[in-house]
Design a protein around this motif. Structure first.
Motif, short mmCIF file in Angstrom:
data_model
loop_
_atom_site.label_atom_id
_atom_site.label_comp_id
_atom_site.label_asym_id
_atom_site.label_seq_id
_atom_site.Cartn_x
_atom_site.Cartn_y
_atom_site.Cartn_z
N LEU A 70 0.83 -1.21 0.00
CA LEU A 70 0.00 0.00 0.00
C LEU A 70 0.86 1.26 0.00
CD1 LEU A 70 -2.82 1.20 0.10
CD2 LEU A 70 -2.76 1.00 2.59
N ALA A 71 1.92 1.26 0.80
CA ALA A 71 2.81 2.42 0.85
C ALA A 71 3.50 2.65 -0.50
CB ALA A 71 3.86 2.23 1.95
N THR A 72 3.90 1.57 -1.15
CA THR A 72 4.54 1.69 -2.47
C THR A 72 3.58 2.27 -3.50
OG1 THR A 72 5.96 -0.22 -1.98
CG2 THR A 72 5.71 0.42 -4.30
N VAL A 73 2.33 1.80 -3.48
CA VAL A 73 1.33 2.32 -4.41
C VAL A 73 1.07 3.80 -4.15
CG1 VAL A 73 -1.09 2.16 -5.12
CG2 VAL A 73 0.24 0.08 -4.77
N LEU A 74 0.92 4.16 -2.89
CA LEU A 74 0.69 5.56 -2.55
C LEU A 74 1.86 6.44 -2.98
CD1 LEU A 74 -0.87 5.22 1.02
CD2 LEU A 74 -2.03 6.02 -1.03
N LEU A 75 3.07 5.99 -2.72
CA LEU A 75 4.26 6.76 -3.10
C LEU A 75 4.36 6.90 -4.62
CD1 LEU A 75 6.71 8.16 -1.81
CD2 LEU A 75 7.99 6.02 -2.15
N ALA A 76 4.05 5.81 -5.33
CA ALA A 76 4.12 5.85 -6.79
C ALA A 76 3.11 6.83 -7.37
CB ALA A 76 3.88 4.45 -7.36
N THR A 77 1.92 6.90 -6.79
CA THR A 77 0.91 7.81 -7.31
C THR A 77 1.22 9.27 -6.96
OG1 THR A 77 -0.46 7.51 -5.33
CG2 THR A 77 -0.88 6.06 -7.20
N LEU B 71 6.63 13.33 -11.36
CA LEU B 71 8.08 13.54 -11.38
C LEU B 71 8.81 12.53 -12.26
CD1 LEU B 71 8.72 14.26 -7.58
CD2 LEU B 71 8.33 15.89 -9.43
N TYR B 72 8.21 11.36 -12.47
CA TYR B 72 8.96 10.33 -13.20
C TYR B 72 8.24 9.74 -14.42
CZ TYR B 72 6.08 6.85 -10.75
OH TYR B 72 5.03 6.10 -10.27
N LEU B 73 6.94 9.99 -14.57
CA LEU B 73 6.24 9.43 -15.72
C LEU B 73 6.51 10.26 -16.97
CD1 LEU B 73 2.76 8.37 -14.27
CD2 LEU B 73 4.70 6.91 -14.83
N PRO B 74 6.99 9.65 -18.05
CA PRO B 74 7.32 10.42 -19.26
C PRO B 74 6.12 10.74 -20.14
CG PRO B 74 7.89 8.13 -19.58
CD PRO B 74 7.38 8.24 -18.17
N PHE B 75 4.96 10.12 -19.89
CA PHE B 75 3.80 10.30 -20.76
C PHE B 75 2.59 10.74 -19.95
CE2 PHE B 75 6.44 6.98 -22.73
CZ PHE B 75 6.66 7.53 -23.98
N ASP B 76 1.79 11.60 -20.58
CA ASP B 76 0.54 12.06 -19.97
C ASP B 76 -0.51 10.96 -20.08
OD1 ASP B 76 -1.87 13.28 -19.28
OD2 ASP B 76 -1.33 15.20 -20.20
N PRO B 77 -1.13 10.56 -18.95
CA PRO B 77 -2.12 9.47 -19.02
C PRO B 77 -3.38 9.84 -19.78
CG PRO B 77 -2.13 10.49 -16.85
CD PRO B 77 -0.95 11.05 -17.57
N LEU B 78 -3.59 11.12 -20.05
CA LEU B 78 -4.78 11.56 -20.79
C LEU B 78 -4.45 12.04 -22.20
CD1 LEU B 78 -6.62 13.53 -17.96
CD2 LEU B 78 -7.00 11.17 -18.70
N VAL C 44 -0.67 3.75 -13.16
CA VAL C 44 -0.20 4.49 -11.98
C VAL C 44 -1.23 5.54 -11.56
CG1 VAL C 44 1.55 6.07 -11.10
CG2 VAL C 44 2.24 4.09 -12.45
N TYR C 45 -1.70 6.33 -12.50
CA TYR C 45 -2.69 7.36 -12.17
C TYR C 45 -4.03 6.74 -11.80
CZ TYR C 45 -0.14 11.64 -13.22
OH TYR C 45 0.73 12.69 -13.17
N GLY C 46 -4.32 5.55 -12.35
CA GLY C 46 -5.57 4.89 -11.99
C GLY C 46 -5.65 4.54 -10.52
N ALA C 47 -4.50 4.32 -9.89
CA ALA C 47 -4.49 4.03 -8.45
C ALA C 47 -5.08 5.19 -7.66
CB ALA C 47 -3.05 3.75 -7.99
N ARG C 48 -4.88 6.42 -8.13
CA ARG C 48 -5.44 7.59 -7.44
C ARG C 48 -6.96 7.50 -7.39
NH1 ARG C 48 -2.27 13.08 -9.34
NH2 ARG C 48 -0.15 12.44 -8.72
N TYR C 49 -7.56 7.19 -8.50
CA TYR C 49 -9.02 7.16 -8.57
C TYR C 49 -9.60 5.99 -7.78
CZ TYR C 49 -8.13 10.54 -12.26
OH TYR C 49 -7.70 11.65 -12.96
N ASP C 50 -8.99 4.82 -7.90
CA ASP C 50 -9.52 3.67 -7.19
C ASP C 50 -9.31 3.79 -5.69
OD1 ASP C 50 -10.43 1.22 -9.09
OD2 ASP C 50 -8.92 2.41 -10.11
N LEU C 51 -8.18 4.35 -5.26
CA LEU C 51 -7.97 4.57 -3.83
C LEU C 51 -8.91 5.63 -3.29
CD1 LEU C 51 -4.07 4.42 -3.53
CD2 LEU C 51 -5.71 2.89 -2.43
N LEU C 52 -9.17 6.68 -4.07
CA LEU C 52 -10.10 7.71 -3.62
C LEU C 52 -11.52 7.15 -3.50
CD1 LEU C 52 -10.73 10.61 -2.89
CD2 LEU C 52 -10.90 11.16 -5.34
N ILE C 53 -11.92 6.33 -4.46
CA ILE C 53 -13.23 5.70 -4.39
C ILE C 53 -13.33 4.82 -3.14
CG2 ILE C 53 -14.71 3.94 -5.46
CD1 ILE C 53 -13.79 5.05 -8.18
N ALA C 54 -12.27 4.03 -2.87
CA ALA C 54 -12.27 3.17 -1.68
C ALA C 54 -12.34 3.99 -0.41
CB ALA C 54 -11.03 2.28 -1.68
#
Length: 267
Positions: free
Chosen positions: A8-15, A20-27, A59-69
């Motif tokens: 969980l901590a790794t997922v939170l840190l990654a999101t 800072l590290y993703l080279p592509f825009d998810p949208l 990676v960005y999807g984790a933000r939405y699913d964690l927020l929903i949870a």
């Protein structure tokens, strides 16, 4: 516990550090890069039918699913714990009314009920979280109700009554703290279930609206390529769901052992 918290901590840190590290825009769609295999042109997890970078969207999807949870658990706690305390402590007519309402509510398949509500009120992160929280609340009601029924006649509760405390004060100061063990355990377990239900709603198209990178929606759009060997568009978000649900399940299991003295002594 350590493994679940670590995941969980790794997922939170990654999101949190994603910009800072993703080279592509998810949208940002790029049709010429449609269905690139993993590792091609810097796309670690490949691309999907619209040329979206799958890794960035996972990676960005984790933000939405964690927020929903998070929203779902908050709603389930407020509704479920409140009703459970009232039903368990007051008993009689209050308990009967709440129990009958739960029976009616749970007569409907929860996924079907969630789809119907979202179809009626619209899609979005907040409404999805609230709906999942409402359908999760009965579990908290029943757990807290049963725990409260075993606590309400104990000596310390009787002493509080004799001291002139009101019912609300007794439930807040004495009964609720005695329920925290089962509440924490169920909250972690329900978070895993909320992740799975959010993905199911996204898969059928009634959860988070496109083109937001929600894992269930990503799996749904990626399945059309499976027959052509394009597996990465659905496999990677599916693995993310499993990993995050596993983390919450492991945390819930550890909290369950902590909350039950008999299980602690048996270790």
């Amino acid at each position: 516990m350590a493994l679940g918290v670590g995941i969980l901590a790794t997922v939170l840190l990654a999101t949190l550090l994603a910009p800072l590290y993703l080279p592509f825009d998810p949208l940002e769609a790029n049709l010429p890069d449609q269905y690139l295999p993993p590792g091609t042109d810097g796309h670690l997890f490949g691309t999907d039918r619209s040329g979206f970078d799958v890794f960035s969207r996972v990676v960005y999807g984790a933000r939405y699913d964690l927020l929903i949870a998070l929203i779902a658990i908050a709603v389930a706690l407020v509704v479920g714990v409140t009703l459970g305390l009232l039903a368990g402590y007051r008993g009689r007519a209050t308990d009967t009314v709440i129990s009958r309402l739960l029976d009616v509510f749970q007569a409907f398949p929860l996924l079907v009920l969630a789809i119907a509500v979202l179809g009626a009120f619209g899609r979005g992160i907040w409404i999805t979280g609230v709906v999942i929280g409402v359908v999760s609340a009965p579990t908290f009601v029943r757990l807290v109700r049963e725990q409260t029924r075993t606590i309400r006649d104990r000596m310390f509760v009787e002493a509080a009554r004799c001291s002139g405390f009101t019912e609300v004060q007794i439930m807040r100061r004495y009964v609720l703290p005695a329920n925290l063990g089962v509440i924490y355990t169920q909250a972690a377990t329900s978070a895993a279930w909320a992740i799975l239900l959010a993905a199911a709603l996204g898969f059928v198209g009634v959860g988070v609206p496109a083109p937001l990178p929600e894992w269930g929606y990503m799996i749904s759009t990626g399945t059309e390529g499976l027959t052509r060997g394009i597996w990465w568009t659905s496999v990677f978000p599916g693995l993310a769901i499993v990993l995050l649900a596993l983390a919450f399940t492991l945390i819930g299991e550890s909290l369950s052992r902590w909350a039950d003295p008999r299980r602690r002594r048996s270790r």
